[in-house]
Scaffold this motif. Sequence first.
Motif, PDB file in Angstrom:
ATOM      1  N   UNK A 222      24.219  44.828  44.132  1.00 18.60           N
ATOM      2  CA  UNK A 222      24.988  43.346  44.380  1.00 18.60           C
ATOM      3  C   UNK A 222      25.124  42.512  43.640  1.00 18.60           C
ATOM      4  N   UNK A 223      24.563  42.710  42.159  1.00 19.85           N
ATOM      5  CA  UNK A 223      24.962  41.608  41.526  1.00 19.85           C
ATOM      6  C   UNK A 223      26.618  42.426  40.651  1.00 19.85           C
ATOM      7  N   UNK A 224      26.093  43.555  40.413  1.00 22.71           N
ATOM      8  CA  UNK A 224      27.361  44.322  39.442  1.00 22.71           C
ATOM      9  C   UNK A 224      29.172  44.116  40.338  1.00 22.71           C
ATOM     10  N   UNK A 225      28.815  44.189  41.940  1.00 21.92           N
ATOM     11  CA  UNK A 225      29.586  43.779  42.518  1.00 21.92           C
ATOM     12  C   UNK A 225      30.740  42.743  42.647  1.00 21.92           C
ATOM     13  N   UNK A 226      29.399  41.730  42.372  1.00 12.22           N
ATOM     14  CA  UNK A 226      29.409  40.476  42.602  1.00 12.22           C
ATOM     15  C   UNK A 226      30.001  39.990  41.118  1.00 12.22           C
ATOM     16  N   UNK A 227      30.064  40.490  39.894  1.00 13.58           N
ATOM     17  CA  UNK A 227      29.968  40.845  38.520  1.00 13.58           C
ATOM     18  C   UNK A 227      31.733  41.252  38.723  1.00 13.58           C
ATOM     19  N   UNK A 228      32.336  41.967  39.080  1.00 14.91           N
ATOM     20  CA  UNK A 228      33.973  41.914  39.275  1.00 14.91           C
ATOM     21  C   UNK A 228      34.275  41.539  40.081  1.00 14.91           C
ATOM     22  N   UNK A 229      33.904  40.304  41.026  1.00 12.13           N
ATOM     23  CA  UNK A 229      34.994  39.690  41.432  1.00 12.13           C
ATOM     24  C   UNK A 229      34.432  38.814  41.357  1.00 12.13           C
ATOM     25  N   UNK A 230      33.563  38.053  40.352  1.00 13.79           N
ATOM     26  CA  UNK A 230      33.941  37.187  39.112  1.00 13.79           C
ATOM     27  C   UNK A 230      35.156  37.461  38.618  1.00 13.79           C
ATOM     28  N   UNK A 233      38.310  36.895  39.969  1.00 15.30           N
ATOM     29  CA  UNK A 233      37.884  35.328  40.399  1.00 15.30           C
ATOM     30  C   UNK A 233      39.252  34.842  39.462  1.00 15.30           C
ATOM     31  N   UNK A 234      38.626  34.733  37.882  1.00 11.46           N
ATOM     32  CA  UNK A 234      39.444  33.520  36.952  1.00 11.46           C
ATOM     33  C   UNK A 234      40.592  34.898  36.930  1.00 11.46           C
ATOM     34  N   UNK A 235      40.782  35.314  37.178  1.00 14.12           N
ATOM     35  CA  UNK A 235      42.304  36.135  36.736  1.00 14.12           C
ATOM     36  C   UNK A 235      43.212  35.967  38.102  1.00 14.12           C
ATOM     37  N   UNK A 349      46.693  48.117  32.787  1.00 18.20           N
ATOM     38  CA  UNK A 349      46.950  47.899  31.697  1.00 18.20           C
ATOM     39  C   UNK A 349      45.899  46.416  31.056  1.00 18.20           C
ATOM     40  N   UNK A 350      45.011  46.003  32.663  1.00 19.68           N
ATOM     41  CA  UNK A 350      44.928  44.809  31.500  1.00 19.68           C
ATOM     42  C   UNK A 350      42.963  44.260  32.183  1.00 19.68           C
ATOM     43  N   UNK A 351      42.752  45.960  32.595  1.00 19.45           N
ATOM     44  CA  UNK A 351      41.391  45.507  33.562  1.00 19.45           C
ATOM     45  C   UNK A 351      40.613  46.433  31.963  1.00 19.45           C
ATOM     46  N   UNK A 352      39.065  45.967  31.871  1.00 18.44           N
ATOM     47  CA  UNK A 352      38.478  46.588  31.092  1.00 18.44           C
ATOM     48  C   UNK A 352      37.718  47.941  31.911  1.00 18.44           C
ATOM     49  N   UNK A 353      38.237  49.243  30.306  1.00 22.67           N
ATOM     50  CA  UNK A 353      37.065  49.842  31.541  1.00 22.67           C
ATOM     51  C   UNK A 353      35.333  50.038  32.419  1.00 22.67           C
ATOM     52  N   UNK A 354      35.124  48.878  31.680  1.00 23.86           N
ATOM     53  CA  UNK A 354      33.846  49.187  32.247  1.00 23.86           C
ATOM     54  C   UNK A 354      33.392  48.336  33.265  1.00 23.86           C
ATOM     55  N   UNK A 355      34.571  47.591  33.839  1.00 24.00           N
ATOM     56  CA  UNK A 355      34.895  46.613  35.400  1.00 24.00           C
ATOM     57  C   UNK A 355      35.419  47.370  35.898  1.00 24.00           C
ATOM     58  N   UNK A 356      36.151  48.983  35.744  1.00 13.82           N
ATOM     59  CA  UNK A 356      37.551  49.025  36.317  1.00 13.82           C
ATOM     60  C   UNK A 356      37.273  49.673  37.533  1.00 13.82           C
ATOM     61  N   UNK A 357      36.269  50.784  37.908  1.00 19.18           N
ATOM     62  CA  UNK A 357      35.898  50.800  39.199  1.00 19.18           C
ATOM     63  C   UNK A 357      35.369  49.987  40.085  1.00 19.18           C
ATOM     64  N   UNK A 358      34.904  48.823  39.766  1.00 14.98           N
ATOM     65  CA  UNK A 358      34.914  47.483  40.387  1.00 14.98           C
ATOM     66  C   UNK A 358      35.786  46.842  41.396  1.00 14.98           C
ATOM     67  N   UNK A 359      36.818  46.805  40.101  1.00 13.71           N
ATOM     68  CA  UNK A 359      38.285  46.399  40.357  1.00 13.71           C
ATOM     69  C   UNK A 359      38.800  46.951  41.143  1.00 13.71           C
ATOM     70  N   UNK A 360      38.236  48.230  40.767  1.00 12.77           N
ATOM     71  CA  UNK A 360      40.118  49.462  41.642  1.00 12.77           C
ATOM     72  C   UNK A 360      39.215  49.319  43.214  1.00 12.77           C
TER      73      UNK A 360
END
Length: 437
Positions: A222-230, A233-235, A349-360
Motif C-alpha cells: 500500500x505504501x508503494x501504491x501511495x508513493x505513485x499516487x503522491x 498528485x504532484x504532476x 516521455x515524462x514518468x520515471x521507469x521505477x514508477x511507471x508500473x504504478x502510474x500505469x
Amino acid sequence: MTEHHPPPASRTSRLRALLPDLTPWHSSPDFRRMWIAGLVTVFGGFLTFIAVPLQLKELTGSTLAVGAIGAVELVPLIVFGLYGGALADALDRRKLILWTEAGLGVLSGMLLLNTLLPHPMIWPLYVVAALVSALTGLQRPALQAIVPRIVPHEQLPAAIALNSMRWQIGAIAGPSLAGVVIAFAGLPWAYFLDIVSFAVSVALTVGLAPSPASHDADKPSLRGILEGARYAWSRKELLGTYAVDMAAMFFAYPTAIFPFLADDLDATWALGLMYAAGAVGSLVVSLTSGWVSRVHRHGRMVVLAAAAWGLAMAVAGWLHNIWLVLLFLAVAGGSDMVSGLFRSAMWDQTIPDELRGRLAGIELLSYSVGPQLGQVRAGGMASLTNVRASVWTGGLACVASVGLLAVSLPKLMSYDERTDEHAVRMRAKRAEVAEAA
C-alpha cells in the motif's frame, strides 16, 4: 509564363511525413511480437465485447441490466488496477502479462460453457465480467510499462501510434465480424473465437525477452501504491490528462446502449458497424499520424480532442439517419484517438521507469473507469428518458466538463514537451543509458 510544380520527391516526402512511423516495428523484435499478440487479442476481445451485452439484451430486454455490466466491472478494475501497477514495478512484467493473458482465456471458456447450456444463466455474465475486469487491471499496467523498455525514448510516440493502430484494426474487424458470426452462427462461436485468440497470444508472449524488476524494487505494498499516487498528485499536468479523459468517457460513452440505439434507428443490421465506426475514425488518424511528433503542446491537444469527441457524440444522438450516425461516431473515434496519442506521449516521455508500473495503474483507472461508469450512466439515463436523449445529453455534458477542466488546469494547457522539466530529464537519462550501452 511557365507554371512550376513541386518535384515528385517533394510530394513523396510530404506523404511520408503523414504516414505512420514504422521504426519501432523494424528496430525491436519484442515490439513486433507484442504488436501481433495484441492484435490477435483485441480482435477476439471485441467479439466478446459485443456478445455479452447482446446476450444480456436477449435474456433481460433491459437497458439498465446491460448498463449494469459497467457497475460490476468498476470495483475490481479500481482495486486490481492499482495493485497491478505495484506488481508491474516489483515483478517480471513479461510473466505478469503471460499469466493474466492465460487467465482471460479461461474466463472466455466459462462464457462459452454458460452459453451452451439449454437455458443460459444471467449471473455468470456479471461474475465473469467482474473477473475479466480484475485480470485486466492486473495486466494493463505491465503492458503499458514494458513498452519504454523495448522501444527507445525518441521512438515512443511512433510506438504509441502503432499500438493504437493495432487496436483500431481489431476494433473494426472484430465488431464487424461479430455481427456476422452471431447472426449466422450464434453466440457460442463468438466466445470460441475469443478463446482461440487468447491461445495464439499466449504462444507469442512466451517468446518475449524477460523484463525483470529493478534490483532495488520494493515489494508490492500500500505504501508503494501511495508513493505513485503522491507523484501523480504532484504532476498537475498528468492529473489533468486523467481528469479530462474520465470526464469525456463518463458523459459520452454510450456503447452499452448501442443495441437499443440500433433498434431505435430501425437498423439492427448496423449494430456491428456502430461498434466499429469509432475505430474507423481512430484508424484514419493513426494512418496519418506522422504529424504527431511535430506537435509539442500535448495538453492543449488532449483538451481540444476530448471536446470534439463529446460534440460528435451529441450530434450522433440528434441524428435519425443511420449513415450520418455512423459518420459522427467515426468522427468521435478519431477525436478520441488524437486525445489518446497525446495523453500517452505525456505519460511515456515524462514518468520515471521505477514508477511507471504504478502510474500505469492510475492511467488504467483514468481510461477504464470512465467508460465503465459511462455505461452505467448511459443505461440509467436511457431508462429514465430514452436512448437518443441519453446519447446527446451526455455529449453536451462532456463538452461542458472538459471546458471547465481546461480553465481549472493551467499546467495542462501550458505543457510543452520541449521545455517541460520532466520530459527534459527523461530524455537526458535515456541518452545516458543508450550511450553507456
